[in-house]
Design a protein around this motif. Sequence first.
Motif, PDB file in Angstrom:
ATOM      1  N   TYR A 254     -37.955 -24.809   1.391  1.00  0.00           N
ATOM      2  CA  TYR A 254     -39.314 -25.090   0.928  1.00  0.00           C
ATOM      3  C   TYR A 254     -39.625 -24.340  -0.366  1.00  0.00           C
ATOM      4  N   THR A 255     -39.327 -23.043  -0.400  1.00  0.00           N
ATOM      5  CA  THR A 255     -39.692 -22.255  -1.581  1.00  0.00           C
ATOM      6  C   THR A 255     -38.846 -22.608  -2.799  1.00  0.00           C
ATOM      7  N   SER A 256     -37.682 -23.202  -2.589  1.00  0.00           N
ATOM      8  CA  SER A 256     -36.869 -23.618  -3.742  1.00  0.00           C
ATOM      9  C   SER A 256     -37.386 -24.919  -4.363  1.00  0.00           C
ATOM     10  N   LYS A 257     -38.214 -25.658  -3.616  1.00  0.00           N
ATOM     11  CA  LYS A 257     -38.758 -26.921  -4.110  1.00  0.00           C
ATOM     12  C   LYS A 257     -40.231 -26.822  -4.506  1.00  0.00           C
ATOM     13  N   THR A 267     -38.288 -18.237  -7.120  1.00  0.00           N
ATOM     14  CA  THR A 267     -37.869 -17.387  -8.240  1.00  0.00           C
ATOM     15  C   THR A 267     -38.812 -16.215  -8.454  1.00  0.00           C
ATOM     16  N   PHE A 268     -39.940 -16.190  -7.744  1.00  0.00           N
ATOM     17  CA  PHE A 268     -40.873 -15.083  -7.902  1.00  0.00           C
ATOM     18  C   PHE A 268     -40.351 -13.870  -7.125  1.00  0.00           C
ATOM     19  N   GLN A 269     -40.471 -12.712  -7.716  1.00  0.00           N
ATOM     20  CA  GLN A 269     -39.900 -11.514  -7.119  1.00  0.00           C
ATOM     21  C   GLN A 269     -40.495 -11.211  -5.745  1.00  0.00           C
ATOM     22  N   ALA A 270     -41.803 -11.359  -5.596  1.00  0.00           N
ATOM     23  CA  ALA A 270     -42.437 -11.053  -4.310  1.00  0.00           C
ATOM     24  C   ALA A 270     -41.916 -11.949  -3.196  1.00  0.00           C
TER      25      ALA A 270
END
Length: 377
Positions: A254-257, A267-270
């Motif tokens: 999910y977070t990669s899309k 890609t966000f550091q947090a």
Amino acid sequence: MDFTFTEEQQAAAEAAKAVFSGVAPDSVPSPALAPGAVADDFDRALWRKLADADLLSLPIAPEHGGAGLDAIALCLVLRESAKVLARVPLLECSAAALTIQRFGADGLRAEILPRIATGDLIVTAATGGRTGHEPAELSVEARPEGADWLLDGVQTAVPWAQMADRILLPAHTPEGHAVLALVPRTHPGVTLDDQISTSGERHAEVRLDSVRLSAQETIRDAAAWASLRNVLTTGTCALALGLGERVLAMTSDYTSKREQFGFPVATFQAVAVQAADRFIDLRAMEATLWQSAWRITTDAAGPLPPAGDVAVAKIWASEGVRRVAQTAQHLHGGFGADTDYPLHRYHAWAKQLELSLGPAAAHEEALGDLLAAHPLG
């Protein structure tokens, strides 16, 4: 420390992956929307597939139609089942089979084990006690009467009890010794009251009122109850690991899309740091799981009894599965609560597993007691 699996154990895992590959986690109503249980029965079609793939007979000796494998192989299969939220009494039935195989009388093994191996007999296990906060064996009394045994008491939150043919439950004798009783669900004196788990599955409060069993239907070996409890606990840790791995994979996808400000949120550091922390949780859950499964399988000597390794696995599984599910919900945002998306189902199952294992603080206290009784060095 060598966690390499045998060819037989790897074959069991591969067979499990093949059987569970076609299982959809949203095949029943959402527990968030169902007013009662999500279904009246477990997944019988999947149970038959498991039987046909010889996965129900894994812990049963060859003379009774099984493969004669161990708790490690069982945990590998359970790990795969949790990834798809398989609605089958695989843990309870297999743990009962392992216990009967090891401690049951010859007649009991011959009667029960071949039917478990073929999927024709369902056995569940009761470990909740009267309230879920006390030793389960203390909630039922077993007293001898002639050649029989009479049972009185209550076991709460027994999974799959309404669908099982037999219930394997602990009890205590007047002298305070723990015994196991294999109680037919429809036996005179047995009453089941419906309970609903956090995951939406049917559980039951099982009441026993002067239930009479033959001596063959009881297991009186002093080590039997501890062995059953260890297998059930370690198997629950395997379920927590498999569920956590699937949830983290869903979060990664999910977070990669999902994009914000023109970039994938992965890609966000947090976001990356939180996902990395949960990956570490899963690796710790995995290492402690296999250590626990190895100890209860081999009875190998160690600085602490096997209960110490089981306690460590419970600590990591109870805390880890909660953290993985919470982080997944956080990183999914509002999408994680969408009942058309399966993540909320995994969250409910994770909470049920956490409740089944109990709080990490209690296991840390038990581990401390073991360390005090068995000083290291």
